[in-house]
Design a protein around this motif. Structure first.
Motif: not given
Length: 227
Positions: A120-143
């Motif tokens: 998880v990078s950049g200005d990204a937000w991961v919140y609530g009960d969300a899950k990010v796993s494996g080789n996944a990538k969340v970046s930029g301004n994504a939520w």
């Protein structure tokens, strides 16, 4: 010189591990920590570097590293071989574990969990009960939030939103200003981008692309090489 010391007289047990409360040995002006302030808990001095700080009941253990100007607070846990760096923040009851990385100005909070080899990078937000796993990538301004899950080799970036009970998996991509929400599922090599919305119980899979101002919803399925 380390900016903190371990307080061997102030400990907590986490399973078989002993974690030590930290105390600042100098001011950390950028984040307002003063010399003598008590912080959160670490297993060893190797868990914390740079001008990073751990607050409150937050815990860093195993071979995890929090460094740069990163901050971990609340009841958050960073463990395994995870790395939190840059100006990233992990808070609330969030967990970062495995070989996951959170960096840049990213924010992981609530009860979110980032694990596996996910980034998880950049200005990204991961919140609530969300899950990010494996080789996944969340970046930029994504939520990514709610009960959403991003897994496999999936990528969510740009200003994309993935939320509700939505899932993005496989090699799928969600980017631009796209929204994926409800019980929607984007997987395979699918790509949702532009201002597209995928929601309800819709599925987008295979090599399909959904773009522009397109909306896919209800029980719709878009798959194969569709565009």
């Amino acid at each position: 010189m380390k900016h903190f010391k371990l307080r061997k007289d102030l400990t907590v047990k986490v399973g078989e591990k002993t974690l030590y409360q930290i105390e600042a040995t100098r001011d950390l002006e950028k984040i307002g920590v003063k010399k003598g302030d008590l912080g959160g808990y670490v297993e060893s001095e190797d868990n914390l570097g740079g001008d990073a700080w751990v607050y409150g009941d937050a815990e860093v253990s195993g071979d995890a590293k929090v460094y740069g100007n990163a901050e971990v607070y609340g009841n958050a846990e960073v463990s395994g071989n995870a790395k939190v760096s840059g100006d990233a923040k992990v808070s609330g009851d969030a967990k970062v574990s495995g070989n996951a990385k959170v960096y840049g100005k990213a924010l992981v909070h609530g009860k979110a969990w980032v694990y596996g080899k996910a980034w998880v990078s950049g200005d990204a937000w991961v919140y609530g009960d969300a899950k990010v796993s494996g080789n996944a990538k969340v970046s930029g301004n994504a939520w990514v939030y709610g009960n959403a899950e991003v897994s496999g080799d999936a990528k969510v970036y740009g200003k994309a939103l993935v939320y509700g009970d939505a899932k993005v998996s496989g090699n799928a991509k969600v980017s631009g200003n796209a929204w994926v929400y409800g019980n929607a599922w984007v997987y395979g090599n699918a790509w949702v981008y532009g201002k597209a919305w995928v929601y309800g119980k819709a599925w987008v899979s295979g090599d399909a692309w959904v773009s522009g101002d397109a909306k896919v919803y209800g029980n719709a399925e878009v798959y194969g090489n569709a565009e």
